[in-house]
Design a protein around this motif. Structure first.
Motif: not given
Length: 279
Positions: A118-128, A243-247
């Motif tokens: 679910s990350q948008s790109h290789a450098y996505d560090i969301f939620p930061l 965020s990596g959370f499973r809903h």
């Protein structure tokens, strides 16, 4: 940590949580552990799947995030009131490092910074919030090499990034964490197919994400996971947030317009020697 609710059945007057044992306790004894007002019943085609409740990440994040705010607020104090520590600059740096270490360690502890579909790109560090963090770092370097006054701009930008992080965590932990699981024989994994729009990412059963489904929101997509509970293999469906959370896909707090259409039936196709069955 998870709680696997067994014995779910979809039938008249029962809903998805009819019956079941959770940690040795029956639903009749402790109904609040088996259902909540947020739960929605899935279509009847999900009758032999089980709702698995996952530990809310907010309970793990709350204390370290609160302490990180304390240390971040204390960071400038040795510089504002100089001469009260052996080395004001070093103490201030230590306070700052502790603040952001608490942030990073807490996010790592809940798996929020791990790589996932679910990350948008290789450098996505969301939620930061990468843009504000980069600006804050640039201002910090400028305060060292250009003008010390820019240090306050850097500090304010770090606070802005912390607030954005907290807002992102609040939004991503609002839905209930959970997934829907079905027991399978891992040796028969290669006999499981998927409907259009879904794809396995591995050729064998393992724990973790083993398949992906369609995106359901700008920051979420459906995923398939391999799960082992009490030495029993399960295959599970959930909404994986950025965020990596499973809903849990069947809940009122998930605002996905087409979720009932996408999950009208489970996406798995069990191939046998006889007619193909979808479950």
């Amino acid at each position: 940590m998870s709680q696997l609710i067994t014995g779910n059945s979809v039938g008249p007057g029962m809903g998805v949580d009819g019956g079941g044992i959770l940690d040795g306790e029956s639903k009749e004894e402790h109904p609040s552990k088996f259902q909540s007002e947020n739960d929605r019943a899935p279509p009847e085609t999900w009758g032999d799947w089980e709702r698995e409740r996952l530990k809310p990440p907010g309970t793990t994040l709350l204390r370290p995030m609160a302490w990180s705010a304390f240390f971040l607020a204390a960071t400038p104090l040795p510089l504002v009131f100089p001469g009260n520590t052996p080395d004001d600059a070093i103490i201030s740096s230590v306070l700052f490092a502790v603040a952001w270490s608490l942030v990073l360690l807490s996010l790592l502890s809940v798996g929020s910074l791990s790589r996932h579909p679910s990350q948008s790109h290789a450098y996505d560090i969301f939620p930061l919030d990468m843009p504000s963090l980069l600006i804050a770092v640039a201002l910090f370097l400028a305060h060292v090499f250009v003008n010390p006054v820019l240090g306050w701009a850097s500090y304010a930008t770090f606070w802005y990034s912390w607030v954005k992080l907290t807002k992102s965590l609040t939004d991503s932990t609002y839905p209930s964490n959970g997934r829907w699981a079905k027991e399978i024989d891992p040796l028969q994994f290669n006999h499981i197919g998927l409907v259009d729009g879904w794809a396995f990412t591995t050729g064998h059963f393992k724990t973790g994400i083993i398949g992906v489904g369609p995106p359901v929101a700008p920051q979420s997509r459906l995923v398939i996971e391999g799960v082992r509970a009490n030495n029993v293999a399960h295959i599970a469906i959930s909404i994986l947030h950025r965020s990596g959370f499973r809903h849990d896909p069947f809940q009122h707090r998930v605002d996905v317009r087409d979720i009932d259409l996408l999950l009208e039936k489970p996406p798995l196709i069990f191939r046998t020697d006889g007619p193909t069955s979808r479950d």
